[in-house]
Motif scaffolding. Structure first.
Motif, mmCIF file in Angstrom:
data_model
loop_
_atom_site.group_PDB
_atom_site.id
_atom_site.type_symbol
_atom_site.label_atom_id
_atom_site.label_comp_id
_atom_site.label_asym_id
_atom_site.label_seq_id
_atom_site.Cartn_x
_atom_site.Cartn_y
_atom_site.Cartn_z
ATOM 1 N N GLU A 1 0.868 -1.216 -0.068
ATOM 2 C CA GLU A 1 0.056 0.244 -0.149
ATOM 3 C C GLU A 1 0.893 1.218 -0.055
ATOM 4 O O GLU A 1 2.048 1.043 -0.014
ATOM 5 C CB GLU A 1 -0.980 -0.004 1.233
ATOM 6 N N THR A 2 0.279 2.507 -0.123
ATOM 7 C CA THR A 2 0.748 3.419 0.055
ATOM 8 C C THR A 2 0.377 4.277 1.141
ATOM 9 O O THR A 2 -0.870 4.535 1.289
ATOM 10 C CB THR A 2 0.766 4.388 -1.305
ATOM 11 N N GLU A 3 1.300 5.348 1.656
ATOM 12 C CA GLU A 3 0.781 6.178 2.763
ATOM 13 C C GLU A 3 -0.209 7.401 2.303
ATOM 14 O O GLU A 3 -0.946 7.495 3.367
ATOM 15 C CB GLU A 3 2.153 6.836 3.438
ATOM 16 N N ASN A 4 0.012 7.759 1.212
ATOM 17 C CA ASN A 4 -0.693 8.723 0.550
ATOM 18 C C ASN A 4 -1.901 8.196 0.069
ATOM 19 O O ASN A 4 -2.375 8.853 -0.947
ATOM 20 C CB ASN A 4 0.047 9.898 -0.003
ATOM 21 N N GLN A 5 -2.477 7.043 0.339
ATOM 22 C CA GLN A 5 -3.430 6.504 -0.386
ATOM 23 C C GLN A 5 -5.034 7.446 -0.562
ATOM 24 O O GLN A 5 -5.535 7.315 -1.442
ATOM 25 C CB GLN A 5 -3.667 5.117 0.234
ATOM 26 N N GLN A 6 -5.264 8.044 0.593
ATOM 27 C CA GLN A 6 -6.343 8.836 0.684
ATOM 28 C C GLN A 6 -6.270 10.070 -0.468
ATOM 29 O O GLN A 6 -7.147 10.306 -0.968
ATOM 30 C CB GLN A 6 -6.825 9.343 1.995
ATOM 31 N N ASP A 7 -5.254 10.684 -0.341
ATOM 32 C CA ASP A 7 -4.818 11.870 -1.331
ATOM 33 C C ASP A 7 -5.084 11.219 -2.755
ATOM 34 O O ASP A 7 -5.505 11.911 -3.642
ATOM 35 C CB ASP A 7 -3.542 12.414 -0.953
ATOM 36 N N LEU A 8 -4.391 10.373 -3.112
ATOM 37 C CA LEU A 8 -4.402 9.617 -4.326
ATOM 38 C C LEU A 8 -6.186 9.334 -4.819
ATOM 39 O O LEU A 8 -6.371 9.643 -5.899
ATOM 40 C CB LEU A 8 -3.566 8.305 -4.516
ATOM 41 N N TYR A 9 -6.772 8.615 -3.659
ATOM 42 C CA TYR A 9 -8.016 8.359 -4.056
ATOM 43 C C TYR A 9 -8.767 9.689 -4.373
ATOM 44 O O TYR A 9 -9.673 9.623 -5.081
ATOM 45 C CB TYR A 9 -8.621 7.555 -2.803
ATOM 46 N N GLN A 10 -8.553 10.646 -3.651
ATOM 47 C CA GLN A 10 -9.256 11.957 -3.987
ATOM 48 C C GLN A 10 -8.982 12.431 -5.304
ATOM 49 O O GLN A 10 -10.125 12.805 -6.103
ATOM 50 C CB GLN A 10 -8.982 13.103 -3.071
ATOM 51 N N GLN A 11 -7.775 12.072 -5.930
ATOM 52 C CA GLN A 11 -7.523 12.664 -7.181
ATOM 53 C C GLN A 11 -8.469 11.593 -8.133
ATOM 54 O O GLN A 11 -8.807 12.178 -9.253
ATOM 55 C CB GLN A 11 -5.839 12.331 -7.509
ATOM 56 N N ALA A 12 -8.390 10.406 -7.807
ATOM 57 C CA ALA A 12 -9.063 9.372 -8.770
ATOM 58 C C ALA A 12 -10.558 9.806 -8.831
ATOM 59 O O ALA A 12 -11.386 9.816 -9.687
ATOM 60 C CB ALA A 12 -8.730 7.946 -8.179
ATOM 61 N N LEU A 13 -10.957 10.189 -7.708
ATOM 62 C CA LEU A 13 -12.599 10.559 -7.414
ATOM 63 C C LEU A 13 -12.557 11.830 -8.313
ATOM 64 O O LEU A 13 -13.829 11.916 -8.896
ATOM 65 C CB LEU A 13 -12.733 10.966 -6.110
ATOM 66 N N ASN A 14 -11.729 12.844 -8.230
ATOM 67 C CA ASN A 14 -11.992 13.969 -8.975
ATOM 68 C C ASN A 14 -11.972 13.494 -10.658
ATOM 69 O O ASN A 14 -12.853 13.942 -11.579
ATOM 70 C CB ASN A 14 -10.853 14.936 -9.155
ATOM 71 N N ALA A 15 -11.061 12.608 -11.140
ATOM 72 C CA ALA A 15 -11.207 12.221 -12.388
ATOM 73 C C ALA A 15 -12.302 11.337 -12.850
ATOM 74 O O ALA A 15 -12.829 11.338 -13.982
ATOM 75 C CB ALA A 15 -9.835 11.316 -12.536
ATOM 76 N N ALA A 16 -12.957 10.572 -11.956
ATOM 77 C CA ALA A 16 -14.187 10.073 -12.082
ATOM 78 C C ALA A 16 -15.331 11.097 -12.439
ATOM 79 O O ALA A 16 -16.267 10.894 -13.279
ATOM 80 C CB ALA A 16 -14.529 9.104 -11.172
ATOM 81 N N VAL A 17 -15.487 11.953 -11.720
ATOM 82 C CA VAL A 17 -16.287 13.022 -11.767
ATOM 83 C C VAL A 17 -16.162 13.558 -13.410
ATOM 84 O O VAL A 17 -17.293 13.879 -13.932
ATOM 85 C CB VAL A 17 -16.443 14.139 -10.816
ATOM 86 N N MET A 18 -14.958 13.943 -13.632
ATOM 87 C CA MET A 18 -14.863 14.701 -14.910
ATOM 88 C C MET A 18 -15.044 13.580 -16.240
ATOM 89 O O MET A 18 -15.847 14.044 -16.944
ATOM 90 C CB MET A 18 -13.182 15.183 -14.984
ATOM 91 N N ASP A 19 -14.941 12.600 -15.683
ATOM 92 C CA ASP A 19 -15.415 11.329 -16.937
ATOM 93 C C ASP A 19 -16.711 11.297 -16.955
ATOM 94 O O ASP A 19 -17.306 11.111 -18.268
ATOM 95 C CB ASP A 19 -14.640 10.012 -16.311
ATOM 96 N N ALA A 20 -17.526 11.405 -15.899
ATOM 97 C CA ALA A 20 -18.781 11.335 -15.995
ATOM 98 C C ALA A 20 -19.572 12.262 -16.809
ATOM 99 O O ALA A 20 -20.387 12.524 -17.416
ATOM 100 C CB ALA A 20 -19.572 11.221 -14.404
#
Length: 228
Positions: free
Chosen positions: A141-160
């Motif tokens: 795992e990675t220590e900054n997993q939550q920060d990376l997830y927030q970036q992935a979430l932002n990308a998901a919104v833009m994709d939608a």
């Protein structure tokens, strides 16, 4: 993947004018990020069996203590080691349809967090050489997993939004760019390595552990309003 309601012109009369009723467009969005892991989680331990529970427990405790001391010797602190699972299971044999008591099985599994990924193989080897006879799992795992997830979430919104915009253009309708609802999916993380084994034996060759990369994924479902 996306879903939308078939285009139907709905109008209501307001004085001498007509205006369309809003329609709903539902789309899904995905966001993915690849990251280098910086933590390894290793689960290994000891399984002992004996007809007498006290003996099985005693052998297990001695082996676990030896493993912990050996891990301390290579720089793994007590804070990095904790009991992940501990079970005592009665064992039975079935002979001629009868259940015959064989003894007790004691399992003690340690969860070990390793910050230096290059040492993951050394930790496994050290544990096995000093009494561990089972390796349950190795994950990263990675220590900054939550920060990376927030970036992935932002990308998901833009994709939608891009999907909704494309569909609206194809239907020649007016899209309201702000969604009326957004439903977040569950956090996803694909592990690069996962080893599961009921037994692990000593080897003259050091165990190679390759961390690879972690893929963090986010999924959402968004609903937009459009007018004809």
């Amino acid at each position: 993947m996306y879903y939308y309601q078939p285009f139907v012109r709905n109008t209501v009369q307001s004085g001498s004018h007509f205006r369309s009723k809003p329609n709903t467009l539902r789309v899904s969005g995905e966001g993915k990020l690849a990251a280098q892991p910086d933590l390894a989680n290793i689960k290994l331990g000891v399984i002992t069996e004996d007809q007498e529970l006290q003996k099985a427990q005693g052998q297990n405790t001695a082996a676990i203590s030896n493993i912990k001391k050996s891990l301390n010797a290579i720089g793994i602190t007590d804070k990095q080691v904790q009991t992940s699972d501990f079970t005592i299971i009665p064992q039975y044999d079935f002979v001629d349809g009868k259940q015959i008591f064989r003894g007790y099985r004691v399992e003690h599994i340690l969860g070990i967090t390793v910050a230096e990924l290059d040492n993951a193989g050394l930790v496994v080897d050290t544990g096995v050489e000093n009494g561990a006879n089972t390796v349950r799992e190795i994950t990263f795992e990675t220590e900054n997993q939550q920060d990376l997830y927030q970036q992935a979430l932002n990308a998901a919104v833009m994709d939608a939004y891009k999907k909704a915009k494309t569909i609206a253009a194809a239907l020649n309708v007016q899209l309201i760019s702000t969604p009326v609802s957004v439903t977040e999916g569950t956090l996803g993380m694909e592990q690069p390595v996962s080893i599961q084994s009921s037994a692990f034996v000593k080897s003259a060759v050091s165990t190679p552990i390759q961390p690879g990369t972690i893929e963090i994924e986010s999924r959402i479902t968004a609903e937009f309003i459009y007018y004809s």
